[in-house]
Design an enzyme around this catalytic site. Structure first.
Site, PDB file in Angstrom:
ATOM      1  CG  HIS A   1      43.635  44.643  36.137  1.00 46.39           C
ATOM      2  ND1 HIS A   1      42.366  44.125  36.074  1.00 46.39           N
ATOM      3  CD2 HIS A   1      44.263  44.207  35.028  1.00 46.39           C
ATOM      4  CE1 HIS A   1      42.235  43.415  34.972  1.00 46.39           C
ATOM      5  NE2 HIS A   1      43.375  43.457  34.318  1.00 46.39           N
TER       6      HIS A   1
ATOM      7  CG  ASP B   1      40.697  45.658  38.565  1.00 50.50           C
ATOM      8  OD1 ASP B   1      40.777  46.581  37.735  1.00 50.50           O
ATOM      9  OD2 ASP B   1      41.014  44.491  38.317  1.00 50.50           O
TER      10      ASP B   1
ATOM     11  CB  SER C   1      43.443  40.615  32.707  1.00 49.10           C
ATOM     12  OG  SER C   1      42.954  41.769  32.099  1.00 49.10           O
TER      13      SER C   1
END
Ligand SMILES: *[C@@H]1O[C@H](CO)[C@@H](O)[C@H](O)[C@H]1NC(C)=O
Ligand SMILES: *[C@@H]1O[C@H](CO)[C@@H](O)[C@H](O)[C@H]1NC(C)=O
Ligand SMILES: *[C@@H]1O[C@H](CO)[C@@H](O)[C@H](O)[C@H]1NC(C)=O
Length: 499
Positions: free
Chosen positions: A468, A442, A278
């Site tokens: 995610h 996501d 991320s």
């Protein structure tokens, strides 16, 4: 609410039907107002946190348990024996407190919990081990304790950044000495997290650092300034505004390059392999944009759920928070830590309710269903999810989402007069080879845009029906995530092979 029965998947139904909430705040004014209420409530809670005595917290946990039982449609006994035993133990008066220190008390309660029709099977023994492992991991106070659950030792190193922050790097020790090949893997966590997110899986082979360590890699875990493990500065006190005066810019200008330089010096290697999750990807890419020579120090770059320029979030409540001006954000949240009350909620709320709240928040904010994460796994992962960061980092993200540009923090009041620097992340220079893994469900990853930004990506691995967090905490990490990563990291790894 409690008659909203869903066949088969009752464990995952949110407490409040979200569609109802979405509808009621579709009006712009209304959501602006709600955003303010949420923010004010947050400030109030983080203030109150410091005033509460312990007995009151315990009382509150019991209260939330009662509320949970009233509003939840989770049956006390499901079909999952591990969940049943876990919940039953939590329901008994002596819990949590004792669990933390006193492993022996477990032994005494076991026979009652799993009393079946006589013979204790090996299946039951395994179940007992699993439950005690989950509890140990959940309550672990440091990454050292977490890794020791699996027999791995961790060495800590303290890096001093060029601007004076002290960051902790964790190095996972191999179980068999001399099995290291020397190749370094540097792993970087995401926003509002710490290095702990990499080792929360109670099934050992789902923890990527352990898999890579066993393959002979020298695995280092990074920590951003301001999080649980990196909350010191040479001169700035932690409660000063100066300490928390950082955004993604500082991670990229100092934390990443300084950590990597430190590792290279320690190991005598010339290159690391970079694995980001991320915002960890964002930082890696921004860092190589701002320090061009860093490209030569990175061999392969693996981007897991990379968020560089998320398209706006669909939820009107969040969008109205995003559209608040930075001044207003700082006014409401202060200029230091964001969402500090998360620690408070985590410790005070009855665990199954806490998990529902996180799932629910993920659904409202990002429209994630969190169905690929094992329910029992959430008892560990969600408890090691949050770590502190600056309000300014969040404001930086809001600016990126609002401007739809992957750019540096915009400190100018009037951005039409001054051009903010955009990260040039195209993969033209250096020798780094990039692999991207992303979930097709996501909402934070815009793969088309990322492809355009990066130019060449050596390998893209789309994971169907994954969101995610599933890429680090999902049940299929060992089948869908780890294998392509290991293949890519192999010396001379030839990912263009047909499989
Ligand atoms: C009791 O034991 C039998 C076999 O010995 C097994 O099939 C059955 O599932 C057990 N019942 C319970 C409640 O565990
Ligand atoms: C925060 O940092 C910026 C430069 O990055 C500086 O101009 C500003 O004065 C700093 N604010 C505080 C409170 O230290
Ligand atoms: C921003 O810039 C515009 C034109 O460049 C100007 O008219 C406006 O007054 C400026 N606003 C502020 C707050 O400086």
């Amino acid at each position: 609410m409690n008659n909203a029965k869903h066949q088969g998947s009752s464990l995952y139904t949110p407490i409040v039907p979200c569609s109802h909430l979405n509808m009621s705040i579709s009006n712009g004014m209304m959501s602006g107002f709600l955003a303010t209420v949420v923010v004010v409530l947050e400030s109030f809670i983080s203030f109150v946190t410091f005033l509460l005595p312990k007995w009151l917290i315990r009382y509150f946990t019991r209260l939330t348990r009662v509320i949970f039982r009233l509003v939840s449609d989770i049956p006390l006994y499901s079909k999952d024996p591990i969940y049943d035993a876990f919940i039953k133990e939590m329901g008994t008066p002596q819990n949590e407190e004792e669990d933390k220190d006193d492993q022996d008390s477990d032994e005494q309660t076991k026979p009652q919990l799993y009393a079946t029709n006589g013979s204790a099977t090996s299946e039951e023994a395994t179940r007992d081990d699993t439950i005690s492992l989950i509890k140990k991991l959940k309550n672990a106070r440091s990454i050292k304790e977490m890794c020791s659950c699996f027999g791995y030792k961790v060495q800590d190193y303290l890096v001093t950044t060029q601007d004076g922050y002290l960051l902790t790097l964790h190095r996972i020790m191999a179980k068999k000495p001399h099995s290291r090949t020397g190749k370094v893997v540097y792993m970087q966590h995401g926003l509002l997290m710490s290095s702990e997110i990499w080792v929360t899986m109670y099934k050992e082979r789902l923890n990527l650092p352990f898999v890579l360590t066993d393959l002979g890699f020298d695995v280092w875990l990074g920590n951003n300034r301001g999080n649980k493990y990196s909350c010191r500065h040479l001169t700035r006190p932690i409660d000063s505004e100066q300490f928390w005066n950082f955004s993604i810019d500082e991670y990229s200008m100092f934390d990443i390059p300084d950590s990597i330089d430190y590792i290279l010096k320690q190991t005598g290697q010339t290159q690391v392999n970079y694995v980001g999750f991320s915002q960890g990807c964002t930082q890696g890419l921004a860092a190589t944009s701002l320090n061009r020579d860093l490209n030569d120090k990175i061999d392969k770059m693996i981007l897991i759920s990379p968020a560089t320029t998320p398209h706006g979030l669909s939820n009107p409540l969040i969008n109205s928070i995003i559209n608040l001006s930075p001044e207003f954000m700082f006014l409401l949240f202060g200029k230091k830590i964001i969402l500090k009350s998360a620690y408070f909620w985590r410790d005070i709320i009855y665990p199954p309710l806490f998990i529902k709240v996180i799932d629910w928040a993920d659904q409202i904010l990002f429209n994630w269903k969190s169905e690929n994460i094992n329910y029992m796994q959430k008892f560990v992962s969600y408890y090691h999810l949050y770590s502190t960061t600056s309000v300014k980092s969040a404001v930086h993200w809001f600016q990126i989402i609002k401007s739809k540009r992957f750019q540096m923090y915009d400190a100018n009041k009037n951005s039409s007069d001054f051009q903010t620097f955009q990260f040039p992340i195209e993969n033209g220079e250096g020798s780094r080879r990039i692999m991207v893994l992303f979930g097709t469900s996501d909402s934070l990853v815009d793969i088309q845009l990322l492809q355009k930004q990066l130019g060449t990506i050596e390998q893209i691995v789309p994971i169907e029906n994954h969101e995610h967090l599933d890429l680090v905490w999902g049940t299929s990490v060992d089948t869908k995530i780890a294998p392509p990563i290991c293949e890519f990291l192999k010396p001379g790894g030839a990912p263009d092979k047909d499989k």
